[in-house]
Design an enzyme around this catalytic site. Structure first.
Site, PDB file in Angstrom:
ATOM      1  N   LEU A   1      13.349 -22.598   8.280  1.00 60.82           N
ATOM      2  CA  LEU A   1      12.896 -23.470   7.197  1.00 60.82           C
ATOM      3  C   LEU A   1      11.689 -24.286   7.656  1.00 60.82           C
ATOM      4  O   LEU A   1      11.819 -25.258   8.395  1.00 60.82           O
ATOM      5  CB  LEU A   1      14.040 -24.386   6.751  1.00 60.82           C
ATOM      6  CG  LEU A   1      15.323 -23.645   6.327  1.00 60.82           C
ATOM      7  CD1 LEU A   1      16.405 -24.636   5.928  1.00 60.82           C
ATOM      8  CD2 LEU A   1      15.038 -22.662   5.202  1.00 60.82           C
ATOM      9  N   GLU A   2      10.514 -23.859   7.206  1.00 60.79           N
ATOM     10  CA  GLU A   2       9.255 -24.480   7.605  1.00 60.79           C
ATOM     11  C   GLU A   2       8.368 -24.706   6.385  1.00 60.79           C
ATOM     12  O   GLU A   2       8.791 -24.523   5.252  1.00 60.79           O
ATOM     13  CB  GLU A   2       8.530 -23.587   8.612  1.00 60.79           C
ATOM     14  CG  GLU A   2       9.347 -23.257   9.862  1.00 60.79           C
ATOM     15  CD  GLU A   2       8.511 -22.582  10.915  1.00 60.79           C
ATOM     16  OE1 GLU A   2       7.353 -22.991  11.112  1.00 60.79           O
ATOM     17  OE2 GLU A   2       9.006 -21.622  11.544  1.00 60.79           O
TER      18      GLU A   2
END
Length: 436
Positions: free
Chosen positions: A173-174
């Site tokens: 999750l970026e």
């Protein structure tokens, strides 16, 4: 990865778990595969990939380094396995195809029509290993941004799990999804649903690391997981690209992230470490930080001593010395530091507790001195009588192995070769059991 500094412009696929941009180049037919996981339990079998691997424990999920097998001059996974003993790889990245709620490799190669992955998966599984798939990464459009609900997002990822018979999945999750509250709600909700619907599925959540452990968005992601009652196998931070300077800065971030986990979930320190992981970048980073073999060893010592749940890095593609100048600048296919091939992968093998293949030394080790006052089994003349065999620089030791050295008895905490027993150092491989 979410960085403190602005993203650097790049002209070609070069770096990190990027990066969606990296994944998009070419036909990302990479491996996705069925991590043979916890006691052989898991989701649907892989009808398109042949027999799934069996017998891999969660230690291999936890140690699987990232690999892009059809981009960034991909190495032969089988050759890496033979050279290091690594059994598992984290394959990157699955994104949304265009703006649709459909999974695709790099956002371009549809999971439905993919015919490239199965051959790679069979190669890894045929050697007794397995693969996992990472969804997300830096940049690109993620399913959580376009699928609308956790249920729809989970349905998209379930296609990936079912097609490749996956036993493990990583949610990376970026940016830009990282900063989208609705998208993170969908991703965490999807992870929760997949965990429920696929018994035994190993789920890791990977997110940005900062000098404070993780940033505001990372903390909000943890709060989202808490609100949904979701607990993955681990939450891993990426302590690089944020002003880090060597292993000490990384372990400090891990300590601070542990405190965030304690505060968020009400866990004890030990429980928080048991749900915490680290994902590093070998060699030169996007922000021109440098992490060398000694840094990886120091973080490994910390991870083992504190019972971290995961230890991995980006990426196997970069785990070799660059041709020409040792440091030509940032590269997606070499580390930009002096090294031998697969030096960094060998650290993930150590974390798994396995014994990688070893090459016999070209010259025999020096025979330890003996004589009056030298205790049995001890290579020096300290007093005491040791019954454990003397430590040898050419012997490979695994967890629990007992040796004697300098009149003390030691036990190995994990796999080791040519690391001198010592009572000094908080995170050493050898546990000092006292004088013989």
């Amino acid at each position: 990865m979410h960085r403190v500094l602005p993203p650097q412009p790049r002209t070609a696929p070069t770096t990190r778990r990027s990066r969606a941009a990296l994944a998009v180049a070419g036909v990302l037919g990479l491996v996705a595969g069925g991590f043979a996981a916890l006691a052989g339990t898991g989701p649907a079998s892989a009808s398109t990939t042949g027999t799934t691997a069996a017998g891999l424990g969660s230690n291999w999920y936890a140690s699987a380094p990232y690999l892009m097998p059809e981009d960034n001059s991909p190495p032969d996974a089988a050759a890496v396995m033979d050279a290091t003993g690594q059994k598992a790889f984290q394959l990157a990245f699955v994104l949304a195809q265009g703006n649709s709620c459909s999974p695709a490799w790099g956002g371009t190669s549809s999971i439905d029509s993919d015919t490239a992955m199965p051959a790679v998966i069979q190669t890894v599984r045929g050697k007794g290993g397995d693969v996992s798939v990472s969804v997300g990464g830096y940049g690109g459009t993620k399913l959580g941004q376009v699928c609308g609900t956790p249920e729809a997002t989970a349905a998209g990822y379930q296609q990936v799990i079912t097609k490749y018979g996956l036993k493990a999945i990583d949610f990376d999750l970026e940016e830009p999804e990282y900063e989208n509250t609705a998208a993170i709600h969908n991703e965490i909700g999807a992870a929760r649903i997949l965990q429920q619907n696929n018994p035994g599925l190993y789920v890791s959540i990977t997110t940005a690391g900062t000098n404070a452990g993780t940033g505001w968005f990372g903390t909000q992601m943890l709060n989202e997981a808490k609100s949904q009652g979701f607990t993955p196998n681990n939450y891993s931070i990426m302590p690089f690209d944020g002003g880090f300077n060597g292993a000490a800065a990384q372990t400090d971030a891990l300590v601070k992230f542990n405190q965030i986990l304690q505060t968020t979930f009400g866990w004890s320190e030990a429980t928080a470490y048991a749900h915490e992981g680290v994902s590093m970048m070998n060699g030169r980073t996007d922000a021109a930080e440098y992490f060398r073999q000694a840094d990886f060893q120091s973080v490994l010592d910390f991870a083992t001593a504190h019972g971290l749940a995961r230890y991995t890095f980006w990426s196997v593609n970069r785990d070799r010395q660059c041709t020409g100048p040792v440091d030509p600048g940032l590269s997606g296919s070499c580390s930009s530091v002096a090294q031998s091939d697969w030096d960094f992968t060998k650290y993930t093998v150590k974390f798994a507790g396995a014994t990688p293949p070893t090459t016999p030394p070209t010259t025999p080790p020096t025979t330890p001195p003996t004589g009056p006052g030298t205790p049995t089994g001890s290579p020096t003349g300290n007093p005491g009588t040791c019954t454990a065999p003397a430590w040898s620089a050419s012997t490979t030791y695994t967890a629990g192995a007992k040796v004697s050295y300098n009149g003390h008895a030691y036990h190995a905490k994990w796999w080791t070769l040519n690391e001198v027993p010592s009572a000094s150092g908080q995170w050493g491989v050898w546990g000092d059991d006292g004088p013989c």
